[in-house]
Every structure is written in C-alpha cells, then in structure tokens.
Design an enzyme around this catalytic site. Structure first.
Site, PDB file in Angstrom:
ATOM      1  CB  CYS A  88     117.036  25.168 -10.705  1.00  0.00           C
ATOM      2  SG  CYS A  88     118.062  25.809  -8.777  1.00  0.00           S
ATOM      3  CG  HIS A 178     113.428  22.548  -8.354  1.00  0.00           C
ATOM      4  ND1 HIS A 178     114.687  21.665  -9.225  1.00  0.00           N
ATOM      5  CD2 HIS A 178     114.597  23.572  -7.360  1.00  0.00           C
ATOM      6  CE1 HIS A 178     115.617  22.214  -9.092  1.00  0.00           C
ATOM      7  NE2 HIS A 178     116.172  22.870  -7.968  1.00  0.00           N
ATOM      8  CD  GLU A 180     111.887  19.436 -11.018  1.00  0.00           C
ATOM      9  OE1 GLU A 180     112.079  20.713 -11.544  1.00  0.00           O
ATOM     10  OE2 GLU A 180     113.788  19.786 -11.170  1.00  0.00           O
ATOM     11  CB  SER A 232     112.676 -11.060  -5.591  1.00  0.00           C
ATOM     12  OG  SER A 232     112.386  -9.722  -6.113  1.00  0.00           O
ATOM     13  N   GLY A 233     110.553 -12.370  -6.658  1.00  0.00           N
ATOM     14  CA  GLY A 233     108.379 -12.542  -6.547  1.00  0.00           C
ATOM     15  C   GLY A 233     108.340 -11.241  -7.212  1.00  0.00           C
ATOM     16  N   GLY A 234     108.942 -10.242  -7.151  1.00  0.00           N
ATOM     17  CA  GLY A 234     108.243  -9.013  -6.424  1.00  0.00           C
ATOM     18  C   GLY A 234     108.031  -8.529  -7.918  1.00  0.00           C
ATOM     19  CB  VAL A 235     106.228  -4.956  -9.144  1.00  0.00           C
ATOM     20  CG1 VAL A 235     106.962  -4.181  -8.923  1.00  0.00           C
ATOM     21  CG2 VAL A 235     105.609  -4.571 -10.501  1.00  0.00           C
ATOM     22  CB  SER A 237     113.470  -9.471  -9.949  1.00  0.00           C
ATOM     23  OG  SER A 237     112.248  -9.739  -9.422  1.00  0.00           O
ATOM     24  CB  SER A 238     108.130 -10.221 -12.555  1.00  0.00           C
ATOM     25  OG  SER A 238     108.249 -10.712 -10.857  1.00  0.00           O
TER      26      SER A 238
END
Ligand code: XMP
Length: 522
Positions: A88, A178, A180, A232-235, A237-238
């Site tokens: 581009c 683009h 990508e 938080s228990g999520g992937v 932040s873990s």
C-alpha cells in the site's frame, strides 16, 4: 517495553509507516516460522546491515507521497540486493523512490473488496491467481499512475492499473492491496512466496524463542522493581503472570479477586494451577459477598457492568497499596485489544457496550504498564501457554467477559441464579468437549433468562427458569455466526440440562448472528 526481537537470527525487517496492520504482517510471518522485527523509520535509518537481514517490508500507513518530501532509504539495501516488498503506502513509496508517479485519486479510491487481474507471471504471485483473478482487500486513495523505470506490471484492478509491480533484478516488489488481512483470500501465499522464494529465508523461529525473548525483555525492563498483576483466571493474564514470574520471581505479586461470578470451579482450579504448579505469589481476596450486595436489584446491563468494574478497582486499589515499591502493573493485553480500542478510520466509534477487563488500569493509580503479550494474537498466546506448561483447560478456554456471569443472568442477580447458571453452563461445556465440538466453536455459554415457564416432570407441574444456550463461530469476536448443532446434540444437551438442574425446565438456542446481535446478551 521492547517489542519482540531476536539478535543474530535470520530475519525480516518490517518498516512501520503507521499502518494499523503492521503487527498483522509480523504475525503472518511468524505463522511461517520466520522471525521479523518491526522498526520505525528512525531506527530503520540507523539499522546496521548484516547477513541476517533477509528481506525488508514497507508497511502501509496514513501518510501520502503526493507533493511531499519522501523519506530516504539507504542505498545500502539496494547495493546488498536485499529483497523489498512494499505494501500500500510501501508500494507508493517505492514508486517515488525509483522515479515513478503517484497521484491522489479521490474519485477512483478503493476501499474494501476488489478483483485483481493478472497481467504477467511473477514469483511473488505463484499460486495466487485462480483463472488469472484473485479477490483482494484495498484501502487507499493515492495510486501509482506511472511505474518507475525498469519495473514491470504484474497485476491490476479496474481502478488501479499498477496494483502489483516488480523489478526482478533488484528484487523489489510493490503491492497496492493488503495481503495481511484475511479479506484478501490468498494473502498468505504472497508472504510465503516473498519469504521463501524471494528472500530464501529459513524458518527458524519457534515459540520457544519467543518465550526466551519475552522473559529477557521483562527482566531488562523491570530490573529490581516490583510488579503487581490482577489474575482474572483467563488465559491472557495467566500467561502474562507465568512469564513475568519466570523473569523476576517473587517480585511479582499477584492479586486474585474472587467475584463469585466465574464459571463453576473456575476460580479454585485456576488458583491451584497457578499457585501450586507455577509457584506464583498470589493474594486471594474473597469478594463474592461484596459483589452480590452491590448487584442486588440491579437489572440494567450498563449499570451492572459499571458496578462490577468500579468494585474491582476499589478492591484492587485497597490491596495493591499494601504492597510496597510497586512500579509496574502487569496486564495480559493482546494486540487485538489495542486495535479494538482504536478506530480504523480515525473517527470515534460508538460505544456498544462498556467493556470491562478484570485488571483494567485504575485511572488514579500511577503505575507503569507492563504488557508482555501486547504484540501477540490469542492463538499465539495459547501456544505460548502450552510452551509454559499451562493446563489445557485454562489455555483453551473460550473467551469470557470481565463482568462474568452477571451479564449472562439477564435482569436481577442472586446467589441461587448464579448456582443454576454455573451448573447449566458446566453441563453445556462438558458436553461440547465430550462430542469434540468445543474447539470448533469460538465461544459457547449458557445464560439464564428472567422468565419462568410451566413444565411437567413426572406427574407434577413445574414453573421454572429458562436457559438460553449460545454458541458462535468467529475470528475475533467482532463478527460472529451462530453454530449449527446436530439435532442429536440439541436433544442430548436439552435433556441433560433439564434433568440435572432443578430450577430450569426449558432450554432454548440462540440463532442470531453478530451483527445485528452481539455475542453476549447484555
Ligand atoms: P459482544 O457481546 O460485544 O462481545 O459481541 C464480543 C466479545 O467480547 C467479550 N466481552 C468482553 N470481554 N470484558 C471482556 O474482557 C467485557 O466487559 C466484555 N464484554 C464482552 C465477549 O465475551 C465476546 O467474546
């Protein structure tokens, strides 16, 4: 913090001219196991050339080369015959650098889908065309109107006569669309050809190298300081916390707030995994009673979201101030989170729902942000989690909203409703896993509707809640289509939930897509 970089390995340099897709270019390259490094123009100009640099990509960007002084690029690149691909704005820059012409084409600007027609064979476009055409995605209003000398036209669209150009001898390629973005149907092939047929780079990049580099970057950034992190228990932040823990050990202090609004057993399991297996330093705060009290009689979705967000911040602030000498707040921000918070057109996007991420930065706090995953996409974070030994049921979990089950219990919330929903949701999730459907679906959950209906069980009349099941296929959560379950599965899941969750006597399936609906109900 430094972006992902690796020294002394074959790599591709991506020069960032401000495109919102630059990181997506890097991601496409990583998908082929190749290392890339993103540089701004200033760093690019100061770059030391070595044999490790196998190719250069000029990104798109909001700038124009029409009637403007253009940035110079080192003649060393040309002299060393390093392949260049301009995308581009990158194409327009190449055109001007080598003496061609670019004009502003307000009336013939192209945004969105365009049909590209082949004019000539090229190594860059091997296997890219079907019957000499290919669907591509455009976003430009300046266009090349005269090619530079010694360049050849490879493909064009109705409105852009020079959509792909090349100088084979100098190994310089330019494309207006683009490759990508996923809307360009075979965009990945362009990268594959450029990387392996033109740059002849070896695929040496591995998730293990990424892990090592991220840990090193964290160490270099944080040094002896303390970092706090809301788990938080999520992937996301873990994975962020495990990485930081590997880099700085006990100087990472994690806080896990139990809101009582997570899925069944989720809090306990995550705590055990991160504390026992990964040895994280975690302070647990049981706040479910506080959340319940604050949410009593609240049925408006935005108020629920606001209360949950503010309660979290208050609790987090209170406990984090007890930890001394904290300089950084760690967050599991991913690259798409950053794109989503910016508008692609520069205009203000309208607020559909106020998103809340547990771990969102409390405004008053004066910490620096530590976001080790900010260049990565969700699937890459999952792979990184695997490399770090994170349990599959944390790693592969479907996305979950910050306000948790509170926005999946429509209307007023109480303890019994949370319990009912957790049970129904658990049965749904386990069945999806059992029937091999969980990984095929982007997000699935149960919700509790504030409606009671009559049923009959045995010889008795029931008057109980209605459970709604939602399952969607999506790439990024921005758009989604509902999933088509087999009749067999629908029957099985409905029976299982009604038979095992006293309090629910009816199950319905949500057959709406996004847009016009959203994935969550509130
Ligand atoms: P919607 O409902 O807007 O959801 O179509 C799109 C994606 O975002 C998730 N979601 C949230 N995630 N905090 C989050 O971290 C939030 O407040 C929030 N609200 C929705 C939703 O689960 C879906 O994956």
């Amino acid at each position: 913090m430094e972006s992902i970089s690796l020294k002394e390995k074959e790599k591709i340099i991506i020069v960032d001219f401000g495109s919102q897709f630059t990181k997506l270019i890097a991601r496409r390259i990583r998908e082929y196991g190749v290392l890339s490094e993103i540089l701004n123009l200033k760093d690019f100009k100061n770059l030391n050339y070595s044999n490790y640099i196998k190719g250069i990509i000029f990104s798109g960007g909001p700038d124009t080369v029409v009637n403007k002084k253009i940035p110079n690029i080192s003649r060393k690149i040309i002299k060393n015959n390093i392949p260049i691909l301009g995308i581009c704005f990158g194409l327009q820059l190449i055109t001007k650098l080598f003496g061609g012409q670019v004009e502003s084409k307000r009336k013939k600007r192209e945004f969105g889908k365009a049909i590209l027609r082949k004019n000539k064979n090229s190594t860059l476009t091997e296997n890219f065309f079907t019957n000499d055409t290919s669907n591509v995605w455009m976003s430009h209003q300046d266009a090349v109107t005269r090619m530079p000398k010694y360049f050849t036209r490879i493909a064009s669209t109705k409105d852009s006569p020079f959509t792909i150009i090349e100088n084979v001898e100098k190994k310089i390629y330019g494309i207006q669309f683009h490759p990508e973005v996923t809307h360009t149907s075979k965009g990945k092939i362009i990268f594959k050809n450029f990387l392996f047929k033109i740059c002849k780079i070896k695929p040496q990049w591995k998730i293990r190298s990424l892990k090592k580099q991220l840990i090193e970057n964290i160490r270099n950034t944080v040094k002896e300081d303390n970092v706090i992190c809301a788990l938080s228990g999520g992937v996301d932040s873990s994975v962020a916390a495990i990485l930081i823990n590997k880099a700085i050990g006990k100087n990472l202090k994690c806080i896990m707030v139990d809101t009582g609004l997570l899925r069944k057993n989720e809090f306990k399991f995550t705590y055990k995994e991160l504390k026992k297996k990964h040895n994280l330093n975690i302070k647990v705060i049981n706040a479910s009673h506080i959340y319940l009290k604050k949410l009593v009689n609240i049925s408006d979705p935005e108020r629920k979201r606001k209360i949950i967000g503010e309660t979290f911040i208050k609790i987090f602030e209170k406990y984090s101030y007890k930890i001394k000498n904290v300089k950084y707040l760690a967050q599991g921000t991913l690259y798409p989170d950053i794109i989503e918070s910016k508008s692609s057109t520069g205009s203000k996007t309208s607020k559909i729902k106020s998103h809340h991420n547990v771990g969102g930065l409390p405004k008053k706090m004066r910490f620096r942000l530590l976001e080790p995953l900010k260049d990565l996409f969700k699937d890459e974070v999952r792979n990184l989690g695997k490399e770090l030994g994170l349990a599959a049921n944390i790693r592969e979990k479907h996305p979950f909203p910050g306000p948790g089950l509170a926005i999946r219990i429509i209307g007023k919330i109480d303890k019994r409703k949370i319990k009912l929903l957790q049970e129904a949701d658990d049965i749904f999730t386990k069945s999806l896993i059992k029937y091999g459907l969980y990984k095929k679906i982007w997000q699935a959950y149960a919700a509790l509707l504030p409606i009671k209906t009559v049923g009959v069980m045995g010889d008795s009349r029931t008057y109980e809640y209605m459970c709604l099941l939602r399952a969607v296929k999506s790439q990024d959560g921005m758009t989604a289509n509902f999933y088509h379950f087999s009749k067999n599965f629908q029957e099985t899941i409905s029976n299982k939930i009604i038979n095992n969750v006293p309090g629910i006597n009816r199950v319905v399936y949500d057959i709406s897509s996004k847009p016009p609906s959203t994935i969550e109900l509130e």
